[in-house]
Design an enzyme around this catalytic site. Sequence first.
Site, mmCIF file in Angstrom:
data_model
loop_
_atom_site.group_PDB
_atom_site.id
_atom_site.type_symbol
_atom_site.label_atom_id
_atom_site.label_comp_id
_atom_site.label_asym_id
_atom_site.label_seq_id
_atom_site.Cartn_x
_atom_site.Cartn_y
_atom_site.Cartn_z
ATOM 1 N N GLY A 10 -3.914 36.174 -51.200
ATOM 2 C CA GLY A 10 -4.960 35.158 -51.384
ATOM 3 C C GLY A 10 -5.446 35.110 -52.820
ATOM 4 O O GLY A 10 -6.654 35.075 -53.083
ATOM 5 N N ALA A 11 -4.475 35.086 -53.778
ATOM 6 C CA ALA A 11 -4.853 35.253 -55.192
ATOM 7 C C ALA A 11 -4.862 33.954 -55.985
ATOM 8 O O ALA A 11 -4.913 33.984 -57.206
ATOM 9 C CB ALA A 11 -3.909 36.262 -55.841
ATOM 10 N N SER A 12 -4.849 32.816 -55.287
ATOM 11 C CA SER A 12 -4.799 31.555 -56.033
ATOM 12 C C SER A 12 -6.173 31.099 -56.523
ATOM 13 O O SER A 12 -6.282 30.164 -57.297
ATOM 14 C CB SER A 12 -4.145 30.465 -55.181
ATOM 15 O OG SER A 12 -4.906 30.262 -54.006
ATOM 16 N N ARG A 13 -7.234 31.778 -56.048
ATOM 17 C CA ARG A 13 -8.585 31.411 -56.513
ATOM 18 C C ARG A 13 -9.562 32.568 -56.250
ATOM 19 O O ARG A 13 -9.178 33.584 -55.645
ATOM 20 C CB ARG A 13 -9.066 30.139 -55.821
ATOM 21 C CG ARG A 13 -9.360 30.353 -54.352
ATOM 22 C CD ARG A 13 -9.826 29.077 -53.673
ATOM 23 N NE ARG A 13 -10.486 29.370 -52.425
ATOM 24 C CZ ARG A 13 -10.757 28.487 -51.480
ATOM 25 N NH1 ARG A 13 -10.409 27.225 -51.655
ATOM 26 N NH2 ARG A 13 -11.378 28.835 -50.374
ATOM 27 N N VAL A 62 -0.599 35.470 -44.378
ATOM 28 C CA VAL A 62 -0.712 36.873 -43.965
ATOM 29 C C VAL A 62 -0.980 37.033 -42.468
ATOM 30 O O VAL A 62 -0.762 38.105 -41.909
ATOM 31 C CB VAL A 62 -1.776 37.642 -44.787
ATOM 32 C CG1 VAL A 62 -1.404 37.708 -46.253
ATOM 33 C CG2 VAL A 62 -3.176 37.078 -44.573
ATOM 34 N N TYR A 153 -16.585 37.069 -38.387
ATOM 35 C CA TYR A 153 -16.266 37.550 -39.737
ATOM 36 C C TYR A 153 -16.678 39.018 -39.900
ATOM 37 O O TYR A 153 -15.894 39.850 -40.375
ATOM 38 C CB TYR A 153 -16.983 36.659 -40.742
ATOM 39 C CG TYR A 153 -16.754 37.016 -42.198
ATOM 40 C CD1 TYR A 153 -15.575 36.663 -42.844
ATOM 41 C CD2 TYR A 153 -17.738 37.686 -42.923
ATOM 42 C CE1 TYR A 153 -15.388 36.979 -44.194
ATOM 43 C CE2 TYR A 153 -17.554 38.001 -44.260
ATOM 44 C CZ TYR A 153 -16.378 37.638 -44.889
ATOM 45 O OH TYR A 153 -16.182 37.947 -46.215
ATOM 46 N N LYS A 157 -14.321 42.320 -40.556
ATOM 47 C CA LYS A 157 -14.467 43.179 -41.735
ATOM 48 C C LYS A 157 -14.794 44.628 -41.331
ATOM 49 O O LYS A 157 -14.389 45.567 -42.013
ATOM 50 C CB LYS A 157 -15.541 42.626 -42.674
ATOM 51 C CG LYS A 157 -15.171 41.274 -43.295
ATOM 52 C CD LYS A 157 -13.914 41.359 -44.155
ATOM 53 C CE LYS A 157 -13.646 40.085 -44.927
ATOM 54 N NZ LYS A 157 -12.426 40.164 -45.758
ATOM 55 N N ILE A 186 -20.796 37.094 -53.688
ATOM 56 C CA ILE A 186 -20.070 36.846 -54.929
ATOM 57 C C ILE A 186 -19.894 35.333 -55.070
ATOM 58 O O ILE A 186 -19.563 34.655 -54.085
ATOM 59 C CB ILE A 186 -18.676 37.536 -54.895
ATOM 60 C CG1 ILE A 186 -18.785 39.027 -54.483
ATOM 61 C CG2 ILE A 186 -17.939 37.365 -56.224
ATOM 62 C CD1 ILE A 186 -19.537 39.923 -55.428
HETATM 63 P P1 NAI Z 1 -11.990 32.211 -51.304
HETATM 64 O O1 NAI Z 1 -12.116 31.381 -50.075
HETATM 65 O O2 NAI Z 1 -12.349 31.626 -52.616
HETATM 66 O O3 NAI Z 1 -10.507 32.803 -51.422
HETATM 67 C C1 NAI Z 1 -9.806 33.321 -50.318
HETATM 68 C C2 NAI Z 1 -8.330 33.186 -50.606
HETATM 69 O O4 NAI Z 1 -7.594 33.655 -49.474
HETATM 70 C C3 NAI Z 1 -7.910 31.724 -50.831
HETATM 71 O O5 NAI Z 1 -7.060 31.661 -51.953
HETATM 72 C C4 NAI Z 1 -7.150 31.385 -49.559
HETATM 73 O O6 NAI Z 1 -6.138 30.420 -49.752
HETATM 74 C C5 NAI Z 1 -6.546 32.735 -49.205
HETATM 75 N N1 NAI Z 1 -6.130 32.796 -47.814
HETATM 76 C C6 NAI Z 1 -6.861 32.432 -46.725
HETATM 77 N N2 NAI Z 1 -6.117 32.593 -45.619
HETATM 78 C C7 NAI Z 1 -4.916 33.089 -46.007
HETATM 79 C C8 NAI Z 1 -3.736 33.451 -45.320
HETATM 80 N N3 NAI Z 1 -3.643 33.336 -43.997
HETATM 81 N N4 NAI Z 1 -2.687 33.917 -46.035
HETATM 82 C C9 NAI Z 1 -2.761 34.046 -47.388
HETATM 83 N N5 NAI Z 1 -3.852 33.694 -48.098
HETATM 84 C C10 NAI Z 1 -4.915 33.213 -47.410
HETATM 85 O O7 NAI Z 1 -12.832 33.516 -51.006
HETATM 86 P P2 NAI Z 1 -13.348 34.712 -51.948
HETATM 87 O O8 NAI Z 1 -14.795 34.606 -52.005
HETATM 88 O O9 NAI Z 1 -12.555 34.773 -53.201
HETATM 89 O O10 NAI Z 1 -13.001 35.955 -50.996
HETATM 90 C C11 NAI Z 1 -11.943 36.858 -51.218
HETATM 91 C C12 NAI Z 1 -12.101 38.020 -50.248
HETATM 92 O O11 NAI Z 1 -13.348 38.681 -50.470
HETATM 93 C C13 NAI Z 1 -12.096 37.589 -48.785
HETATM 94 O O12 NAI Z 1 -11.440 38.569 -48.006
HETATM 95 C C14 NAI Z 1 -13.571 37.563 -48.433
HETATM 96 O O13 NAI Z 1 -13.787 37.749 -47.066
HETATM 97 C C15 NAI Z 1 -14.075 38.728 -49.263
HETATM 98 N N6 NAI Z 1 -15.498 38.677 -49.524
HETATM 99 C C16 NAI Z 1 -16.059 37.654 -50.259
HETATM 100 C C17 NAI Z 1 -17.420 37.629 -50.492
HETATM 101 C C18 NAI Z 1 -18.079 36.565 -51.291
HETATM 102 O O14 NAI Z 1 -19.306 36.593 -51.393
HETATM 103 N N7 NAI Z 1 -17.375 35.620 -51.889
HETATM 104 C C19 NAI Z 1 -18.284 38.677 -49.939
HETATM 105 C C20 NAI Z 1 -17.609 39.692 -49.209
HETATM 106 C C21 NAI Z 1 -16.276 39.683 -49.008
#
Ligand code: NAI
Length: 244
Positions: A10-13, A62, A153, A157, A186
């Site tokens: 999930g590293a595209s953003r 994934v 969620y 987690k 975040i």
């Molecule tokens: P985001 O929504 O910006 O990025 C998540 C990424 O995961 C996206 O690039 C998406 O395309 C990818 N993704 C989703 N489903 C997928 C799949 N089935 N296979 C491959 N890629 C997939 O979210 P963010 O904020 O960058 O979150 C990243 C991680 O950190 C997540 O696991 C989230 O639960 C966790 N997190 C984020 C928090 C926040 O405040 N933003 C707080 C706590 C945890």
Amino acid sequence: MSEKIAIVTGASRGIGAAIAKKLASDNMFVIVNYNGSEKKALKVCKEIEEQGGRACAIKCNVADETACKEFITGVIKQYGQIDVLVNNAGITADGLVMAMSDENFDRVYETNLKGCFHTIKNVTRQMLKQRSGKIINMASVVGITGNAGQANYAASKAGVIALTKSVAKEVGSRGICVNAVAPGFISTDMTDKLSDEVKETIGGQIPLGRFGNPEDVANLVSFLASDNSNYITGQVIAVDGGMT
Ligand code: NAI
């Protein structure tokens, strides 16, 4: 190969993109996994290359066991090793539990928890052979505290945390470290959905008085992926501005 090979799901953003860039700046070759937008994943690779790093983008959902197996075996075939796995991919589908559909519970659990299981299962075989490796799983503070409106969620987690601690016990004797990072709030697309009112209320509960940046999380992941953390395993480390 002497260069370390790192996979970031999930590293595209968001946080995943920041982690990919940070690990590349730590001289690792980074596999930028994506599921949705190839364009965004390629942009992350381009930014890494412009900074003198090396990366490639590979698509994989994934949540799909077969796709994950093909993804990981393909990486091993092409690069011969996997030194770091960062399970970052995650989704939300918020709602109160009494109104939550089975579909929304399953979707979140299948991506957030089973996604980690699928990649770990395929990567550990290789890391056991190497007798080294770092696995870093993205949990969340709500996996520790719970959160109204996020039962699916938070449960996923909490599962990531238990998975982390269990796998750490299974593979520790072979020099593999498995840890979880628990971000608080975040600033990313995921939290952008919150209303200004909710953001303000949450901000007031954070001792450091602000949401974190993706780079705040990436800095900890960089440490956990490095040799500087070789005696740390089975831990859950919060990056939450003091919230919990
Ligand atoms: P985001 O929504 O910006 O990025 C998540 C990424 O995961 C996206 O690039 C998406 O395309 C990818 N993704 C989703 N489903 C997928 C799949 N089935 N296979 C491959 N890629 C997939 O979210 P963010 O904020 O960058 O979150 C990243 C991680 O950190 C997540 O696991 C989230 O639960 C966790 N997190 C984020 C928090 C926040 O405040 N933003 C707080 C706590 C945890």
